[in-house]
Design a protein around this motif. Structure first.
Motif, PDB file in Angstrom:
ATOM      1  N   CYS A 164      -1.841  -8.205   4.009  1.00  0.00           N
ATOM      2  CA  CYS A 164      -2.927  -7.288   3.673  1.00  0.00           C
ATOM      3  C   CYS A 164      -3.630  -7.860   2.429  1.00  0.00           C
ATOM      4  O   CYS A 164      -2.955  -8.167   1.436  1.00  0.00           O
ATOM      5  N   PRO A 165      -4.938  -8.000   2.455  1.00  0.00           N
ATOM      6  CA  PRO A 165      -5.624  -8.583   1.294  1.00  0.00           C
ATOM      7  C   PRO A 165      -5.460  -7.751   0.020  1.00  0.00           C
ATOM      8  O   PRO A 165      -5.609  -8.264  -1.081  1.00  0.00           O
ATOM      9  N   ARG A 166      -5.117  -6.455   0.200  1.00  0.00           N
ATOM     10  CA  ARG A 166      -4.912  -5.597  -0.983  1.00  0.00           C
ATOM     11  C   ARG A 166      -3.425  -5.459  -1.315  1.00  0.00           C
ATOM     12  O   ARG A 166      -3.042  -4.644  -2.143  1.00  0.00           O
ATOM     13  N   HIS A 167      -2.596  -6.240  -0.632  1.00  0.00           N
ATOM     14  CA  HIS A 167      -1.138  -6.270  -0.895  1.00  0.00           C
ATOM     15  C   HIS A 167      -0.460  -4.915  -0.696  1.00  0.00           C
ATOM     16  O   HIS A 167       0.472  -4.549  -1.414  1.00  0.00           O
ATOM     17  N   LEU A 168      -0.916  -4.162   0.291  1.00  0.00           N
ATOM     18  CA  LEU A 168      -0.241  -2.905   0.622  1.00  0.00           C
ATOM     19  C   LEU A 168       1.003  -3.210   1.457  1.00  0.00           C
ATOM     20  O   LEU A 168       0.937  -4.064   2.348  1.00  0.00           O
TER      21      LEU A 168
ATOM     22  N   HIS B 283       8.864   8.531  -3.844  1.00  0.00           N
ATOM     23  CA  HIS B 283       8.843   7.080  -3.577  1.00  0.00           C
ATOM     24  C   HIS B 283       7.404   6.600  -3.401  1.00  0.00           C
ATOM     25  O   HIS B 283       7.032   5.545  -3.898  1.00  0.00           O
ATOM     26  N   TYR B 284       6.622   7.384  -2.689  1.00  0.00           N
ATOM     27  CA  TYR B 284       5.232   6.985  -2.448  1.00  0.00           C
ATOM     28  C   TYR B 284       4.490   6.887  -3.785  1.00  0.00           C
ATOM     29  O   TYR B 284       3.741   5.939  -4.029  1.00  0.00           O
ATOM     30  N   ASP B 285       4.738   7.862  -4.640  1.00  0.00           N
ATOM     31  CA  ASP B 285       4.094   7.896  -5.954  1.00  0.00           C
ATOM     32  C   ASP B 285       4.362   6.639  -6.767  1.00  0.00           C
ATOM     33  O   ASP B 285       3.520   6.201  -7.539  1.00  0.00           O
TER      34      ASP B 285
ATOM     35  N   LYS C 226       0.735  -0.178  -4.956  1.00  0.00           N
ATOM     36  CA  LYS C 226      -0.447  -0.138  -4.088  1.00  0.00           C
ATOM     37  C   LYS C 226      -0.266   0.965  -3.061  1.00  0.00           C
ATOM     38  O   LYS C 226       0.738   0.997  -2.346  1.00  0.00           O
ATOM     39  N   LYS C 227      -1.252   1.852  -3.010  1.00  0.00           N
ATOM     40  CA  LYS C 227      -1.143   3.010  -2.115  1.00  0.00           C
ATOM     41  C   LYS C 227      -2.218   2.949  -1.042  1.00  0.00           C
ATOM     42  O   LYS C 227      -3.112   2.096  -1.083  1.00  0.00           O
TER      43      LYS C 227
ATOM     44  N   MET D 126      -4.663   4.633   7.306  1.00  0.00           N
ATOM     45  CA  MET D 126      -4.598   4.546   5.838  1.00  0.00           C
ATOM     46  C   MET D 126      -5.468   5.626   5.191  1.00  0.00           C
ATOM     47  O   MET D 126      -5.103   6.194   4.162  1.00  0.00           O
ATOM     48  N   LEU D 127      -6.592   5.890   5.826  1.00  0.00           N
ATOM     49  CA  LEU D 127      -7.473   6.945   5.316  1.00  0.00           C
ATOM     50  C   LEU D 127      -6.760   8.299   5.430  1.00  0.00           C
ATOM     51  O   LEU D 127      -6.732   9.108   4.493  1.00  0.00           O
ATOM     52  N   GLU D 128      -6.154   8.506   6.579  1.00  0.00           N
ATOM     53  CA  GLU D 128      -5.396   9.747   6.835  1.00  0.00           C
ATOM     54  C   GLU D 128      -4.257   9.884   5.812  1.00  0.00           C
ATOM     55  O   GLU D 128      -4.032  10.958   5.251  1.00  0.00           O
ATOM     56  N   ILE D 129      -3.557   8.790   5.574  1.00  0.00           N
ATOM     57  CA  ILE D 129      -2.414   8.821   4.635  1.00  0.00           C
ATOM     58  C   ILE D 129      -2.909   9.104   3.211  1.00  0.00           C
ATOM     59  O   ILE D 129      -2.332   9.918   2.484  1.00  0.00           O
ATOM     60  N   ALA D 130      -3.996   8.432   2.845  1.00  0.00           N
ATOM     61  CA  ALA D 130      -4.547   8.645   1.484  1.00  0.00           C
ATOM     62  C   ALA D 130      -4.932  10.108   1.307  1.00  0.00           C
ATOM     63  O   ALA D 130      -4.608  10.723   0.275  1.00  0.00           O
ATOM     64  N   ASN D 131      -5.567  10.684   2.308  1.00  0.00           N
ATOM     65  CA  ASN D 131      -5.978  12.098   2.210  1.00  0.00           C
ATOM     66  C   ASN D 131      -4.764  13.020   2.132  1.00  0.00           C
ATOM     67  O   ASN D 131      -4.738  13.983   1.375  1.00  0.00           O
TER      68      ASN D 131
END
Ligand code: SF4
Ligand code: SF4
Length: 367
Positions: free
Chosen positions: A301-305, A327-329, A333-334, A358-363
């Motif tokens: 992943c270019p953003r290292h997720l 753990h997520y917190d 990189k989130k 990823m959008l769903e997870i971020a929300n």
């Protein structure tokens, strides 16, 4: 060797363990050598549902100078024929007590790390173990610190859930492999993908660890001729698949020979590419379709997720695992760092629309 901590305890358990159900045809000397070699190479976990009684003595000799560094599961219900010495199973309290007394003597130990209700596949099994006093016997042994943790072995999600309802389970032994998870196994691969995944997520949420039996589907997955996928998987792929399921602490494949042991140990030196099991995404199995199985094949992943881990925490958080939020917190990189480049969408063999996810997870985590 990687070690994982038992959630309800301080024990650090090796991700590779050994089931002793197939080792019995070797001489005592060879069995002792195999166990000693396993221990010398970092394996510290064993399943003592043995193929026959003769395994106990060489096992005992192999651990006599390192008992405190070795952990094992002892099955209350696995008994051994007095004449042939072969394994069989019982629900008779006296027989189980007598076997336990003999096992403690031959193992020369004052405690058992994990006392297991053996082979609880049907609800009748659990009822019988309760009615016959086996469950109470195990609980008393735990109160007296002779058994450190209570566990059980099962192949059935609905029954496993009943056992988990008791609230006193620390470890569940369950059969896990890609064939069982997508309903292409045999009669021991019970439950559909959803039921099985929910069980594993429940275990993680309730801090019940899983030790895995049959990670290779009794060897069938290792040969294209016997695999339900018509393509072989390697032991490295099967082990990594099992170790990536939620709550899994260790895998306990059976070994029959020194060669089997060496193959198992080779997992420690296998590369990331050798352990990559995402090929199962190409088998066109409906159960896996569009489900993230945490394989991380979609990297880099270019953003290292850490895409697999983010998805695992998300699935756990959705079933109210509080630790998953923590753990997520802690991730550097989130999902909110995703730039939706769609590289992962194109790479995922399971056709997961990961950039949208990823959008769903971020929300989800923002809320
Ligand atoms: S999105 Fe696909 S490739 Fe990436 S971790 Fe999930 S299942 Fe594996
Ligand atoms: S879409 Fe997001 S998660 Fe997927 S590779 Fe691009 S940045 Fe990484």
């Amino acid at each position: 060797m990687e070690y994982r901590k038992l959630p309800k305890g301080n024990e650090m358990i090796s991700v590779l363990g050994i089931g002793l159900g197939g080792i019995q045809q070797n001489s005592d000397e060879v069995i002792q050598t195999m166990i000693s070699k396993a221990i010398a190479n970092g394996i510290n976990f064993f399943d003592l549902c043995c193929g026959a009684k003769n395994v106990f003595l060489p096992f005992s000799k192999a651990i006599e100078n390192c008992r405190e560094n070795v952990y094992f599961q002892l099955h209350f219900g696995a008994v051994y024929d007095p004449i042939t010495s072969e394994y069989s199973w019982s629900r008779n309290l006296k027989e189980i007590k007598d076997t336990f007394t003999w096992e403690m003597q031959i193992l020369n130990t004052s405690y058992v790390d994990f006392g297991f209700l053996h082979c609880v596949d049907e609800i009748n099994d659990f009822e019988e173990l309760q009615k016959n006093g086996v469950f109470d016997f195990l609980k008393t042994l735990k109160q007296n610190h002779i058994v450190h943790h209570i566990g059980f072995s099962s192949h059935t999600p609905s029954v496993a859930n009943k056992l988990l309802d008791t609230g006193i389970i620390d470890l569940m032994m369950f059969s896990i492999n890609p064939a069982y998870d997508c309903e292409l196994g045999d009669e021991l691969g019970i439950g559909n993908y959803k039921e099985r995944q929910e069980l594993f997520l429940r275990c993680q949420r309730e801090q019940v660890a899983i030790s895995v039996m049959k990670p290779f589907f009794a060897g069938k997955l290792l040969d294209a001729k016997t695999s339900p996928f018509k393509q072989e998987l390697t032991i490295h792929q099967c082990l990594q698949y099992a170790l990536d399921r939620p709550a899994v602490l260790t895998c306990l494949p059976g070994i029959c020979s020194l060669h089997d042991l060496e193959e198992l140990l080779s997992f420690n030196h296998a590369t990331k590419e050798e352990k990559d099991y995402s090929i199962i995404g190409k088998f066109n199995i409906e159960s896996f379709e569009k489900n993230c199985v945490y394989c991380n094949h979609c990297q880099p992943c270019p953003r290292h997720l850490d895409i697999g881990l983010i998805n695992k925490y998300y699935d756990l958080a959705k079933v109210h695992d509080q630790l998953a939020y923590e753990h997520y917190d802690k991730l550097t990189k989130k999902a909110s760092d995703c730039i939706h480049c769609k590289h992962c969408d194109n790479r995922c063999p399971f056709h997961v629309h990961q950039s949208a996810r990823m959008l769903e997870i971020a929300n989800f985590f923002k809320k």
